[in-house]
Each structure stands twice: as C-alpha cells, then as structure tokens.
Design an enzyme around this catalytic site. Structure first.
Site, PDB file in Angstrom:
ATOM      1  N   GLU A 295       0.833  -1.204   0.000  1.00  8.85           N
ATOM      2  CA  GLU A 295       0.000   0.000   0.000  1.00  8.85           C
ATOM      3  C   GLU A 295       0.870   1.258   0.000  1.00  8.85           C
ATOM      4  OE1 GLU A 295      -4.002   1.618   2.206  1.00  8.85           O
ATOM      5  OE2 GLU A 295      -2.421   0.839   3.468  1.00  8.85           O
TER       6      GLU A 295
ATOM      7  N   GLY B  91       3.358   1.484  11.080  1.00 12.91           N
ATOM      8  CA  GLY B  91       2.980   0.717  12.262  1.00 12.91           C
ATOM      9  C   GLY B  91       2.503  -0.676  11.920  1.00 12.91           C
TER      10      GLY B  91
ATOM     11  N   MET C   2       0.143  -3.091   8.474  1.00  9.77           N
ATOM     12  CA  MET C   2      -0.505  -3.100   7.160  1.00  9.77           C
ATOM     13  C   MET C   2      -1.578  -4.177   7.149  1.00  9.77           C
ATOM     14  SD  MET C   2      -0.934  -1.970   4.168  1.00  9.77           S
ATOM     15  CE  MET C   2      -2.068  -2.622   2.956  1.00  9.77           C
ATOM     16  N   GLU C   3      -2.759  -3.815   6.597  1.00  7.91           N
ATOM     17  CA  GLU C   3      -3.965  -4.621   6.737  1.00  7.91           C
ATOM     18  C   GLU C   3      -4.142  -5.684   5.665  1.00  7.91           C
ATOM     19  OE1 GLU C   3      -5.247  -0.831   4.419  1.00  7.91           O
ATOM     20  OE2 GLU C   3      -3.896  -1.345   6.059  1.00  7.91           O
ATOM     21  N   ASN C   4      -3.070  -6.195   5.051  1.00  7.43           N
ATOM     22  CA  ASN C   4      -3.198  -7.227   4.031  1.00  7.43           C
ATOM     23  C   ASN C   4      -4.262  -8.245   4.461  1.00  7.43           C
ATOM     24  OD1 ASN C   4      -0.600  -6.150   2.960  1.00  7.43           O
ATOM     25  ND2 ASN C   4       0.219  -7.181   4.755  1.00  7.43           N
TER      26      ASN C   4
ATOM     27  N   HIS D  98      -7.142  -1.327  14.700  1.00  7.71           N
ATOM     28  CA  HIS D  98      -7.143  -0.581  13.430  1.00  7.71           C
ATOM     29  C   HIS D  98      -7.050  -1.533  12.244  1.00  7.71           C
ATOM     30  CE1 HIS D  98      -6.096   3.108  11.029  1.00  7.71           C
ATOM     31  NE2 HIS D  98      -5.558   2.183  10.246  1.00  7.71           N
ATOM     32  N   GLU D  99      -6.067  -2.440  12.285  1.00  4.38           N
ATOM     33  CA  GLU D  99      -5.844  -3.319  11.139  1.00  4.38           C
ATOM     34  C   GLU D  99      -6.989  -4.315  10.945  1.00  4.38           C
ATOM     35  OE1 GLU D  99      -3.593  -2.292   9.246  1.00  4.38           O
ATOM     36  OE2 GLU D  99      -2.834  -0.926  10.771  1.00  4.38           O
TER      37      GLU D  99
END
Length: 880
Positions: free
Chosen positions: A188, A314, A316-318, A350-351
């Site tokens: 991203e 911090g 990443m939402e993969n 968050h993720e």
C-alpha cells in the site's frame, strides 16, 4: 537491452487506427524502453516501430483483470526473486495492447493465450516500458476481441527492494548474535507493481491464487491458507495457497521466514514468540466485536498476524495476513508499559477493522482513502477506548488550523501524491468527522447505515456519496436532513470552523469562520454545516442545532447562568466565548468543575490554549482557566493542562532563557507538587492512573525535582548492580533510564543493553533515555549509529532524529545532521516525500521559534524544490 524510442502523436494515431486499439496518444517527452528477450526465443515483433499506447497515469478501463495465478521463487541467499504471473483478463474494447503496472522488474517473457490456453502467436510479444508512469505495454499482433477473455502470461525477476516497500528483505538477530534473513511485502498504496506485473489500482479487484517456492528451513505465509505443499527437484518445496476472495492488489501479501507461531495465527521471531500472547487475546476479541458490530462474518478462513523486524509504518492490513512493526504487535509483560499495551491494542484494532473497511469495501480511488483510514482509526476507539479520541481530534485540529491543510477528499493521481494522502487529515480528521456524525445521528442510526454500506458494496468499491446515501433518510426536529450537503462541507473543503459565542440575554448569538493560526485575509467562501450541541446549568439535556449560515442564534433562556457548546467535544470545531464568556467558564471550573464532564473540561482547556496560539485569547485568560487543576482528580484534563505548561517550558528552555526557565520550572513543581508526591514507583492502578504516573514523574525528574531524582537514581543503581536483569516498573522505566543516562557509565551501560535486548518496548525506552543526554558528543554518536543502520535500525532513524531534536541540547544538532546527510537520508528512506522524510523535516524545524531560525530554514528549504508543499507547512509552524 534498453532502447529509448521517440514517440510522437502522429505515430500513435497511426497505430490506433491500424490496430483498432482503444488508446490515447503519448507526449513525445515521455521515455519508453523495450524489454530484453531471452536467448533462443524468436525475436520480438518490430518493437522499434512501436510507440507506448497510453499517456495517462491511471490505467485504461478496457482490460479488466479477473484472476491472478502467481508463482514466486525468492532466494534469501542471492537476495533475488523470480516469478511468473498468469492473469485472466476480460477485454471490453477491441485492442492490440494490454497496459498494466510494473516497477523495477526485468520482464523476460510475455505471451497471451486464448480462453482455451492456446497461444495467439508463436513469437515473443514486445514489452514496452514507460518508467515515469511505472507502466508496461504488451503488444499482440492479433486483436484482442471485445467480450472475450484471455490469459496474459509474464515471466519476471528482480532483486529484493531496498527499504520497506514492495517485496523487500528484513533481518533479525538471535540471542547468540546470528543474523537471519526473511522476505516480506508492503504494497500500500502503489508497490504491488514492484513484486509482480499487475493492474495496481484499487478498483481493479480480482482473485489471487499464489504459489511460493522455498527451502525447507523456511515457511511461507500469504493471504489465504495453504491447501497443499509439493516437493520439487533440488530440495525445494512449493506451497499452494487457496484462491483469495476478490481484492485490490495493495492487499496482497506474502512472507518467507523461519518464524514460529504461538498458535496458527500469530507469528514472530522464534525467541520472541512468548511476547505474542497478548496480541492473540486482543485479535480474537476484536474479530468477535467487529463481526457483531458490522453484522457481517469475517470473510476469510484465517487471519494471521506477523511481526516483521524491518517495517516502516505501524502495520498493514493485508487481507488475512496483517503485518506489523514489532512494537505494534509484541507485548512483553516484563518490559512493556501500559502505554505500550494500549498501542498494541489500538493498532490491532485498526488493522482488523480494515478487514471490513478497506478490504471488504474499498475506496474507488485514493482521493477517498479516508473511507479506509478514517473509519479504521475511528473503530480503534469504538472497539477499545473512546477516551483517547479526544487527543486524536486535538492532533487533527493542530494540523487543520494551518493554511497548508487540505480537504479530506483531495485529488491524487501519481504515486507521490497518493502517498501524501496518508496523513493526519485522512486518519485523525476523518475519524473525528465520523465521530461527530455518529453522535449527531445517534449510535443506532449510524451503525445501521454503516451495515447497509458494507453489505451493499461488499467485494466492491465505493466513494463518499455511497456512504452518505447509506446513511440517508435522517430527520432532525421533524425535518429531513440533506446529509450530502452537510458532509460535503466537511470533506470537500479544508480547515476547521471557529464558532464564536456571544450571550445576549436569553439568546446566544453565533458566528462561524475558519480557524487559522496564521494571519491571512478572511475568506468568505468557507462555510460549514455545523452539528452544534450544547448544555446549560438548567438541564442535563444535550440540545442539538444545525448551523448552516455564517451567523445564527439559539434561545437558551434568561435563567441559564452558563452554557457549554460542543458537549463532550463530539463536534469537530473550536469554540470561543466572547465578552466575559471565558471568565464565566473559569469561575465554573474553580467553584464546581464536576458540573462539566471530564471531556468538557479537557475540551475547554484545549480550546483556550488553541485560541491563545491564534491570537483570539490572552494567555492570562487561559492560565486563569487552568487554575482549578489543583482540584482536578481525572487524569485526562490534568494531563491536558500539564501538557501546555510543559510545552511552554520546553520552548523557553530551548531559547536558553535560564532564569525564566528556572522560574517556570519552580512554578510547575509548586502547582503540581501534590500530584507528583502522590505517585508511586510501581505498575499499580488503572490505565489512566498509570499514564498519569508515567507523565508526571518524567516531568518532575526533567525539572530536577530532588525527591524524583533521588528515587530514580536509586532504581537505576539497583538495575546496574543486577547487570540489567532487574525488571523495573514498566511505567517509570524510561524515567529511570533517562536519569541514569546523564552519567557516562550509565549511558554506556544502556547502549550495551540496547544492543542485546530482545524487547522492542525496552529498546524504545532506552533510546529515548540515550537521546536525553546533555552531552552533544553522545547525541552525535547516536545519530551516526542511526545513519549506519546496524545498531539502530534504519526504520528507527526518523524517530531517533526527532528524539534528538526534542532535546534542548540537540535541536540544532539534529537540523545540522539532516542538512549534512540529506542525500543519504533520502536514499535510505527510499523515496522523496516518504512518511519518514516528512516527519524528519517537520520534527526538526518544528523545534525552532526565532526569526533567525525562520531565515535559516527559508534559505535551506528553498533548494529542496521537491518538498515545496511541506516547506510551507514548516514555515507556518515556525511562525506560529
């Protein structure tokens, strides 16, 4: 071999008409190169006569990817990877060209097959490159027919990327000092194209079937579970992952490592797996919460979380494989403080929120990235702790009150512009605007609208209007609300409104204009539809009023002795009480502060000092308001008031006004001595009490308060005598280390511990302490270690520079270091405009406050033309 071709409009038009392509002419200034082809293959078709068929940054829409079959073979010894990708495509206009993204990849072969997997030609297809747009064009001598599906097959290879984007290498050290290598991804917003050729835009959602070849000593992870592992010749294993759901390329992820998992869900370096238990507990609870809140089951069969040693952001939402910096996932009960624990909780929240907001429903284009990030940031607070949303909104106001701010939804076309969208506006302001909307509509209406939005656009893309439509049919006081008209004033224009309140008998007179901390001509074009809330002493009812004009009035009655606008700070606006309004508030706080909620008290303190900074209120009025703090029992308003006093102290300390610095220090200690003396050097109490302890004792020791220094030195000596094996109370460990770091032996012992510690939480506390030294030679040594990237990782370099800059002895040192090493810093941090570069520039120059400092930065930054937008932010910060 790379051949540069001059391309003109005429040749492009001829190709368009001859080959029936749906294309746009290219500008002659663009550079195009052809891909090398392997020996033994037929020569490509006349590539010297071809011109790149597309001139826009965004890809054409007439080729739609449906399914990627990706095979990768990373080599952790040579630090290279090779691969192939077969992309099923749907052609929607007749064309001879397929244009997609590729960056830094060596394309060795490209072919196109029909739906029966028959090659359209026996020859190797020409591949043209447009490096400035990070695109490749593949030419087919046979027309690809509209309405038909084909398979695009590409073989490629590259070295692992330098830095923290694309497919890159990371390393970690074992307790025995052995360095081990792994490979990880971070795509991203626009870096999937660095790992495999793809249609790297969020609206091109597709399914992905991934196969990864590896040595037996490693494992591989990706978005989906492994369905089988096949043995290959040469001792390699090939992991086959289940096909994914439809998703954007930036969510694809894979990791090759020798990590262990505490369960099948959480992965970390083998010697750190015991630090993953808390993350597992949080992840399970968060997924359960979100499934219930969104009323949509988690869409994938598994969710892995992995701590990557080298990681810039911090997390990443993969989808199905979220990646984290170690400090964002690992929690060590022996060395992690309550703030560290809260950070891990919020980042995981968050993720995992992104698995619905961002992954299940994705913004159509990056101009609406706030639909991903603003929602995920807001869900952190709904799922974990809403108390800290106040500080998120305070941060947003600080940025939004500068003229350099931008609208939440802003144009972004090229990769640099897209990366700049990941900022305070998208995250913090986005969250605060959603908070305002939720409280104005009520929780029930907001939640039901969100569920409608997620259900309607599942596995698809959405934009601002789609969200407003999902929340439509709302009424206030019996009147229909035009939600689109309201919310467009918050998302399509920049800034934050200032609501000025004047009491006239039974009525409140209201005016709105843009709140700015710089003196600029007033702009009458700024107008917000402000969802006002207010409460008076005559009732506990929170009243609502929609202010849609520059001036307005509200009837509150003669009997109300006070009125508080923006109840619990649910609204995103600043309030100024004119005439004797602030005197009334200060009197209320002195005589009966509990008549207001702790959020209202915190909001008043924040607004007062913001108005001081913008020249709307005298400092005396703000100081009069916080005079009540000796009576305050709640930690949030207490820390807010203390924070402003500490900020003034740090400012005066940096300009070297010794007597004034001492006087202010004595005033702060006298004012807060009762609170300081109440603190214990332990980890007992609630989260708020522990945060207060950490902040208060840190400030007391910084102000050389003798009882604080004595106790900290005692703890530090005990720690030294134990050879660093003693576990200090985690909430005061940084303060203890900082006091110990003021002496040579203590500083060197801390650096030795930093080198061998397996706890990132402890290392961060030690680094903070090391940078608090008043010895400039030690600070210079730390900066050099950061630049070398061995003892102090490159991912921590920007934080290190900011830590040194905050030291009164280090702020010019840090700035001079940035100037001297500018080119190397940019090279280390991968690309101009990166988050780290942004933080370094604002963090170092933000410590300045004099006219001479302004001249210095003005001269220096004018030469960095790449950073002109950032340059204006810096100048405004210094002027303020």
């Amino acid at each position: 071999m790379c051949i540069k071709c001059a391309r003109g409009i005429t040749s492009s038009l001829l190709l368009c008409s001859f080959f029936l392509v749906g294309c746009h002419s290219s500008q002659s200034s663009q550079q195009v190169s052809s891909a090398p082809h392997p020996k033994g293959e037929p020569s490509p078709l006349g590539e010297d006569n071809l011109s790149f068929p597309w001139s826009r940054l965004r890809l054409p829409r007439y080729i739609i990817p449906l399914h990627y079959h990706l095979v990768l073979q990373p080599n952790l010894t040579t630090l290279r990877f090779t691969g192939s990708v077969q992309i099923q495509i749907d052609v929607q206009n007749n064309s001879n060209w397929v244009v997609l993204h590729s960056k830094g990849l060596q394309i060795s072969k490209a072919t196109i097959l029909d739906h029966n997997f028959a090659h359209l030609t026996d020859q190797v297809l020409p591949v043209l490159h447009n490096p400035s747009h990070e695109q490749i064009g593949i030419f087919s001598p046979r027309v690809l027919s509209s309405g038909q599906k084909y398979f695009l097959y590409i073989e490629f290879g590259a070295e692992f990327a330098e830095g923290f984007y694309g497919f890159y290498k990371s390393t970690y050290k074992t307790s025995k000092g052995e360095t081990r290598t792994l490979a990880s991804t971070h795509f991203e917003p626009t870096s999937a194209r660095m790992a495999f050729p793809c249609f790297d835009e969020p609206s091109f959602k597709a399914n992905f079937s991934i196969q990864i070849r590896r040595s037996p000593q490693y494992i591989s992870l990706s978005n989906m579970p492994i369905v089988k592992t096949v043995e290959l010749h040469g001792g390699l294993l090939e992991d086959h992952f289940a096909p994914s759901v439809k998703m954007s390329t930036y969510l694809v992820a894979f990791v090759i490592c020798d990590f262990k998992s505490v369960t099948v869900s959480i992965y970390a370096a083998p010697e750190k797996w015991e630090q993953t238990h808390y993350a597992l507990e949080v992840a399970v609870k968060m997924l359960d919460f979100y499934e219930e809140y969104f009323n949509i089951p988690y869409p994938l069969p598994k969710q892995d979380l992995i701590a990557i040693p080298d990681f810039q952001s911090g997390a990443m939402e993969n989808w199905g494989l979220t990646t984290y910096r170690e400090t964002s996932l690992l929690y060590d009960p022996l060395t992690s403080s309550v703030s560290d624990k809260l950070w891990v909780t919020m980042v995981i929240g968050h993720e995992l929120a992104h698995q619905w907001f961002g992954n299940l429903v994705t913004m159509k284009w990056w101009n609406d990235i706030w639909l991903n990030e603003g929602f995920a940031r807001y869900m952190e607070f709904i799922s974990a702790e809403e108390e800290y949303l106040l500080h998120t909104c305070f941060a947003a106001i600080g940025h939004d009150s500068l003229n350099s701010s931008r609208p939440i939804s802003s144009p972004a076309e090229n990769p640099t512009q897209i990366k700049e969208m990941f900022d305070t506006v998208s995250y913090e302001k986005g969250a605060c605007v959603l908070h305002m909307l939720r409280h104005f509509l009520t929780d029930e209406v907001f939640q039901s609208g969100i569920v409608r939005y997620l259900r309607k656009y599942s596995f698809g893309n959405a934009q601002n209007q789609d969200l407003w439509d999902s929340l439509a049919n709302v009424r206030l006081n019996g009147e229909h609300l035009d939600l689109t008209a309201i919310m467009n004033t918050w998302t399509l224009q920049k800034g934050i409104p200032l609501v000025t309140v004047t009491r006239k008998g039974p009525r409140l007179l209201l005016r709105q204009h843009r709140f700015l901390k710089t003196v600029l001509p007033s702009d009458p074009h700024f107008l917000w539809h402000i969802p006002l809330t207010y409460r008076t002493d005559t009732s506990s009812i929170i009243h609502r009023h929609l202010m849609t004009s520059t001036s307005d009035s509200i009837h509150i009655g003669e009997e109300a002795s006070w009125v508080k606008i923006n109840s619990d700070m649910t609204g995103y606006y600043v309030v100024h009480y004119e005439d004797d309004g602030w005197d009334v508030m200060a009197k209320l706080m002195r005589e009966n502060h509990t008549a207001l909620s702790y959020k209202d008290r915190t909001h008043l303190i924040h607004n007062a000092f913001q108005l001081v900074s913008a020249g709307h209120l005298s400092l005396n009025k703000a100081m009069d308001l916080i005079g009540y703090l000796q009576l305050e029992k709640h930690t949030v308003p207490l820390l807010e008031g203390l924070g402003y006093l500490e900020a003034f102290y740090n400012l005066i300390e940096k300009i070297n006004e010794l007597e004034l610095t001492k006087d202010l220090g004595r005033y702060i200690l006298h004012f807060f001595r009762a609170v300081i003396d109440q603190q214990t050097w332990s980890d007992s109490g609630s989260v708020s009490e522990r945060r207060l302890r950490s902040e208060v004792l840190s400030l007391a020791c910084h102000l050389d308060y003798p009882p604080c220094l004595e106790r900290a030195n005692q703890h530090f000596q005990e720690w030294l005598q134990s050879n660093g094996t003693l576990n200090l109370p985690t909430d005061v460990a940084e303060t203890v280390y900082s006091v110990g770091a003021q002496h040579d032996h203590g500083w060197n012992s801390l650096l030795d511990t930093y080198k061998i510690s397996l706890s990132e939480a402890q290392k961060n506390k030690i680094l903070q302490a090391l940078t608090s030294s008043r010895d400039t030679e030690k600070l210079q040594r730390l900066l050099q270690l950061g630049l070398e990237g061995k003892v102090i990782r490159s991912q921590d370099l920007s934080s290190l520079i900011l830590m040194v800059a905050r030291n009164p002895k280090g702020h010019y040192l840090a700035w001079n270091f940035v100037k001297k090493n500018w080119d190397e810093l940019v090279e280390k941090l991968v690309f101009l405009g990166s988050f780290s570069i942004r933080h370094i520039l604002i963090g170092t120059t933000g410590q300045f406050s004099s006219p001479d400092d302004l001249i210095e930065v003005n001269l220096q930054m004018s030469s960095y033309y790449q950073f002109m937008n950032l340059y204006y932010i810096i100048i405004i910060v210094i002027i303020w």
